[in-house]
Design a protein around this motif. Structure first.
Motif, PDB file in Angstrom:
ATOM      1  N   ASP A   1      34.570 -14.596  -8.223  1.00 32.76           N
ATOM      2  CA  ASP A   1      33.257 -14.535  -8.885  1.00 32.76           C
ATOM      3  C   ASP A   1      32.310 -15.602  -8.363  1.00 32.76           C
ATOM      4  OD1 ASP A   1      33.871 -12.333 -10.527  1.00 32.76           O
ATOM      5  OD2 ASP A   1      34.882 -13.640 -11.966  1.00 32.76           O
ATOM      6  N   LEU A   2      32.376 -15.847  -7.064  1.00 32.13           N
ATOM      7  CA  LEU A   2      31.494 -16.798  -6.403  1.00 32.13           C
ATOM      8  C   LEU A   2      30.645 -16.075  -5.377  1.00 32.13           C
ATOM      9  CD1 LEU A   2      34.122 -19.614  -5.744  1.00 32.13           C
ATOM     10  CD2 LEU A   2      32.357 -19.629  -7.519  1.00 32.13           C
ATOM     11  N   ASP A   3      29.464 -16.608  -5.127  1.00 31.29           N
ATOM     12  CA  ASP A   3      28.579 -16.073  -4.100  1.00 31.29           C
ATOM     13  C   ASP A   3      28.939 -16.754  -2.771  1.00 31.29           C
ATOM     14  OD1 ASP A   3      26.565 -15.453  -2.331  1.00 31.29           O
ATOM     15  OD2 ASP A   3      24.922 -15.975  -3.672  1.00 31.29           O
ATOM     16  N   PRO A   4      29.419 -16.015  -1.774  1.00 27.25           N
ATOM     17  CA  PRO A   4      29.831 -16.660  -0.523  1.00 27.25           C
ATOM     18  C   PRO A   4      28.706 -17.421   0.160  1.00 27.25           C
ATOM     19  CG  PRO A   4      29.723 -14.264  -0.255  1.00 27.25           C
ATOM     20  CD  PRO A   4      29.610 -14.554  -1.714  1.00 27.25           C
ATOM     21  N   GLU A   5      27.490 -16.897   0.067  1.00 28.25           N
ATOM     22  CA  GLU A   5      26.351 -17.610   0.665  1.00 28.25           C
ATOM     23  C   GLU A   5      26.128 -18.940  -0.053  1.00 28.25           C
ATOM     24  OE1 GLU A   5      24.351 -17.015   3.265  1.00 28.25           O
ATOM     25  OE2 GLU A   5      25.354 -15.151   3.828  1.00 28.25           O
ATOM     26  N   ASP A   6      26.239 -18.931  -1.369  1.00 36.01           N
ATOM     27  CA  ASP A   6      26.048 -20.147  -2.140  1.00 36.01           C
ATOM     28  C   ASP A   6      27.152 -21.158  -1.817  1.00 36.01           C
ATOM     29  OD1 ASP A   6      24.659 -21.640  -4.286  1.00 36.01           O
ATOM     30  OD2 ASP A   6      26.564 -21.383  -5.339  1.00 36.01           O
ATOM     31  N   CYS A   7      28.379 -20.666  -1.647  1.00 38.76           N
ATOM     32  CA  CYS A   7      29.487 -21.555  -1.272  1.00 38.76           C
ATOM     33  C   CYS A   7      29.210 -22.225   0.070  1.00 38.76           C
ATOM     34  CB  CYS A   7      30.791 -20.760  -1.182  1.00 38.76           C
ATOM     35  SG  CYS A   7      31.412 -20.132  -2.762  1.00 38.76           S
ATOM     36  N   LEU A   8      28.747 -21.435   1.036  1.00 39.24           N
ATOM     37  CA  LEU A   8      28.499 -21.993   2.363  1.00 39.24           C
ATOM     38  C   LEU A   8      27.298 -22.918   2.359  1.00 39.24           C
ATOM     39  CD1 LEU A   8      29.329 -22.166   5.285  1.00 39.24           C
ATOM     40  CD2 LEU A   8      28.023 -20.073   5.746  1.00 39.24           C
ATOM     41  N   ARG A   9      26.275 -22.579   1.577  1.00 47.88           N
ATOM     42  CA  ARG A   9      25.130 -23.481   1.464  1.00 47.88           C
ATOM     43  C   ARG A   9      25.567 -24.825   0.888  1.00 47.88           C
ATOM     44  NH1 ARG A   9      22.231 -18.702   0.141  1.00 47.88           N
ATOM     45  NH2 ARG A   9      22.737 -18.976  -2.071  1.00 47.88           N
ATOM     46  N   GLY A  10      26.444 -24.783  -0.104  1.00 48.52           N
ATOM     47  CA  GLY A  10      26.951 -26.014  -0.674  1.00 48.52           C
ATOM     48  C   GLY A  10      27.721 -26.837   0.351  1.00 48.52           C
ATOM     49  N   ALA A  11      28.527 -26.149   1.159  1.00 54.33           N
ATOM     50  CA  ALA A  11      29.269 -26.848   2.207  1.00 54.33           C
ATOM     51  C   ALA A  11      28.320 -27.441   3.244  1.00 54.33           C
ATOM     52  CB  ALA A  11      30.250 -25.888   2.882  1.00 54.33           C
ATOM     53  N   ASN A  12      27.244 -26.717   3.548  1.00 53.17           N
ATOM     54  CA  ASN A  12      26.250 -27.237   4.502  1.00 53.17           C
ATOM     55  C   ASN A  12      25.584 -28.503   3.964  1.00 53.17           C
ATOM     56  OD1 ASN A  12      26.707 -25.173   6.321  1.00 53.17           O
ATOM     57  ND2 ASN A  12      25.011 -23.908   5.594  1.00 53.17           N
ATOM     58  N   ARG A  13      25.203 -28.445   2.681  1.00 53.43           N
ATOM     59  CA  ARG A  13      24.569 -29.624   2.073  1.00 53.43           C
ATOM     60  C   ARG A  13      25.524 -30.815   2.058  1.00 53.43           C
ATOM     61  NH1 ARG A  13      22.457 -25.619  -1.515  1.00 53.43           N
ATOM     62  NH2 ARG A  13      24.136 -26.020  -3.007  1.00 53.43           N
ATOM     63  N   LYS A  14      26.792 -30.532   1.780  1.00 53.59           N
ATOM     64  CA  LYS A  14      27.795 -31.595   1.765  1.00 53.59           C
ATOM     65  C   LYS A  14      27.935 -32.222   3.145  1.00 53.59           C
ATOM     66  CE  LYS A  14      31.618 -30.454  -0.217  1.00 53.59           C
ATOM     67  NZ  LYS A  14      32.949 -29.800  -0.372  1.00 53.59           N
ATOM     68  N   PHE A  15      27.973 -31.371   4.173  1.00 56.25           N
ATOM     69  CA  PHE A  15      28.094 -31.886   5.544  1.00 56.25           C
ATOM     70  C   PHE A  15      26.884 -32.740   5.907  1.00 56.25           C
ATOM     71  CE2 PHE A  15      27.449 -31.756  10.101  1.00 56.25           C
ATOM     72  CZ  PHE A  15      28.717 -32.072  10.586  1.00 56.25           C
ATOM     73  N   GLU A  16      25.691 -32.231   5.569  1.00 56.63           N
ATOM     74  CA  GLU A  16      24.473 -32.988   5.872  1.00 56.63           C
ATOM     75  C   GLU A  16      24.479 -34.344   5.170  1.00 56.63           C
ATOM     76  OE1 GLU A  16      20.921 -29.783   6.579  1.00 56.63           O
ATOM     77  OE2 GLU A  16      21.728 -29.941   4.547  1.00 56.63           O
ATOM     78  N   ARG A  17      24.891 -34.329   3.918  1.00 56.34           N
ATOM     79  CA  ARG A  17      24.897 -35.564   3.132  1.00 56.34           C
ATOM     80  C   ARG A  17      25.878 -36.594   3.718  1.00 56.34           C
ATOM     81  NH1 ARG A  17      25.847 -33.088  -1.220  1.00 56.34           N
ATOM     82  NH2 ARG A  17      28.083 -33.473  -1.412  1.00 56.34           N
ATOM     83  N   ARG A  18      27.064 -36.136   4.061  1.00 53.42           N
ATOM     84  CA  ARG A  18      28.081 -37.056   4.574  1.00 53.42           C
ATOM     85  C   ARG A  18      27.766 -37.519   5.998  1.00 53.42           C
ATOM     86  NH1 ARG A  18      33.544 -33.967   2.255  1.00 53.42           N
ATOM     87  NH2 ARG A  18      33.129 -34.419   0.043  1.00 53.42           N
ATOM     88  N   PHE A  19      27.219 -36.626   6.801  1.00 55.08           N
ATOM     89  CA  PHE A  19      26.880 -37.055   8.169  1.00 55.08           C
ATOM     90  C   PHE A  19      25.708 -38.026   8.138  1.00 55.08           C
ATOM     91  CE2 PHE A  19      25.227 -36.758  12.487  1.00 55.08           C
ATOM     92  CZ  PHE A  19      26.407 -36.913  13.208  1.00 55.08           C
ATOM     93  N   SER A  20      24.788 -37.825   7.209  1.00 54.12           N
ATOM     94  CA  SER A  20      23.687 -38.771   7.055  1.00 54.12           C
ATOM     95  C   SER A  20      24.221 -40.146   6.673  1.00 54.12           C
ATOM     96  CB  SER A  20      22.711 -38.269   5.982  1.00 54.12           C
ATOM     97  OG  SER A  20      21.664 -39.193   5.775  1.00 54.12           O
ATOM     98  N   TYR A  21      25.256 -40.171   5.834  1.00 50.40           N
ATOM     99  CA  TYR A  21      25.886 -41.444   5.468  1.00 50.40           C
ATOM    100  C   TYR A  21      26.439 -42.127   6.719  1.00 50.40           C
ATOM    101  CZ  TYR A  21      29.241 -44.698   3.361  1.00 50.40           C
ATOM    102  OH  TYR A  21      29.951 -45.823   3.020  1.00 50.40           O
ATOM    103  N   ILE A  22      27.081 -41.344   7.582  1.00 51.99           N
ATOM    104  CA  ILE A  22      27.617 -41.899   8.832  1.00 51.99           C
ATOM    105  C   ILE A  22      26.500 -42.503   9.670  1.00 51.99           C
ATOM    106  CG2 ILE A  22      28.685 -41.283  11.047  1.00 51.99           C
ATOM    107  CD1 ILE A  22      30.297 -39.157   9.540  1.00 51.99           C
ATOM    108  N   GLU A  23      25.411 -41.738   9.842  1.00 49.92           N
ATOM    109  CA  GLU A  23      24.293 -42.220  10.666  1.00 49.92           C
ATOM    110  C   GLU A  23      23.680 -43.484  10.086  1.00 49.92           C
ATOM    111  OE1 GLU A  23      22.134 -38.740  13.092  1.00 49.92           O
ATOM    112  OE2 GLU A  23      21.857 -38.608  10.916  1.00 49.92           O
ATOM    113  N   GLN A  24      23.453 -43.489   8.775  1.00 47.07           N
ATOM    114  CA  GLN A  24      22.813 -44.650   8.157  1.00 47.07           C
ATOM    115  C   GLN A  24      23.703 -45.885   8.245  1.00 47.07           C
ATOM    116  OE1 GLN A  24      19.637 -44.734   7.143  1.00 47.07           O
ATOM    117  NE2 GLN A  24      19.550 -42.621   7.902  1.00 47.07           N
TER     118      GLN A  24
END
Length: 270
Positions: free
Chosen positions: A216-239
């Motif tokens: 009962d999950l939206d696959p697009e929403d799941c992947l968008r969440g994973a994308n946001r997580k990746f962006e957030r964590r990689f930004s932490y690495i860069e900063q």
């Protein structure tokens, strides 16, 4: 002050007509057609979704206007061809909503949300039949995001009994597809077949989309969440590297993986 809906809508239609005027309109707008505008329509729909996710009423107002403009744009081009006008679009969707909600606009008894979903599907099937769209999978747009369409295809097939029994069965299928992909990643020194790899990765993504559906999950929403997580964590690495006077390109994979783990830890603690 709130604007009168009819006056505001008429003004928007007039603005669109001016832009498309063959003599005095905008040169760019004059040469557009349905195919050239369609990508913008899709993009604006995603921007509405992004505005909702950001929780900004001001941005949502702006993006909804952009999306409405796309509807007016297509309606104007159709009117120029003598097909229909914006008023016909508005009238058609109003009629459709009334037809699909007899428990609201007619004498039918009140429905639960689940009953409405079931009735909605019956009505849509009848409407597809009038358009000569036959078959269980008819009418699922090919332009949908691939993950969304995968879930819709098998949801429709599931209504006639062609479906995995539960999420565990989908996980079993996922393991089977992963093994088939692994088999294509040859370790004998010969290059893998690109066509076979594409096919197997596609199968894997298809099963993943349906695992989300069964949960009962939206696959697009799941992947968008994973994308946001990746962006957030990689930004932490860069900063973090920036504070140390380094860039990711100047760092080792081990350093970045360590910072990635740090980012995960920070997220857990906040």
């Amino acid at each position: 002050m709130p604007q009168d809906p009819a006056t505001a809508t008429l003004h928007l239609i007039e603005v669109m007509a001016r832009l498309r005027h063959p003599e005095t309109g905008c040169p760019w707008d004059q040469v557009q057609d349905f195919a050239s505008i369609a990508p913008y329509t899709i993009e604006e729909a995603y921007e509405v979704e992004d505005a909702i996710a950001r929780g900004s009423p001001a941005i949502l107002l702006d993006e909804l206007g952009d999306l409405l403009f796309q509807v007016v744009y297509h309606a104007r081009m159709a009117e120029e061809r003598g097909w229909f006008a914006f008023a016909d679009v508005a009238g058609a969707i109003s009629d459709k909503m009334i037809r699909r909600h007899p428990h609201v606009f007619g004498a039918e008894e009140t429905r639960t949300a689940d009953q409405q979903v079931a009735a909605w599907e019956v009505q849509k099937a009848a409407e597809r039949a009038t358009r000569a769209e036959t078959g269980t999978l008819a009418g699922i747009p090919t332009g949908l995001p691939a993950l969304t369409r995968a879930a819709k295809l098998t949801r429709r097939a599931g209504r006639v009994g062609f479906d995995w029994p539960d999420a565990v069965a989908v996980l079993d299928k996922l393991e089977e597809e992963a093994a088939e992909l692994r088999a294509e990643l040859r370790s004998d020194g010969h290059p893998a077949d690109p066509a076979a790899l594409r096919d197997e990765v596609g199968d894997l993504l298809f099963v993943l989309a349906n695992l989300a559906r069964k949960l009962d999950l939206d696959p697009e929403d799941c992947l968008r969440g994973a994308n946001r997580k990746f962006e957030r964590r990689f930004s932490y690495i860069e900063q973090t590297l920036k504070v140390a006077g380094k860039t990711p390109a100047e760092s080792t994979l081990h350093e970045m993986e360590t910072l990635w783990s740090d980012a995960k830890r920070v997220e857990r603690e906040t």
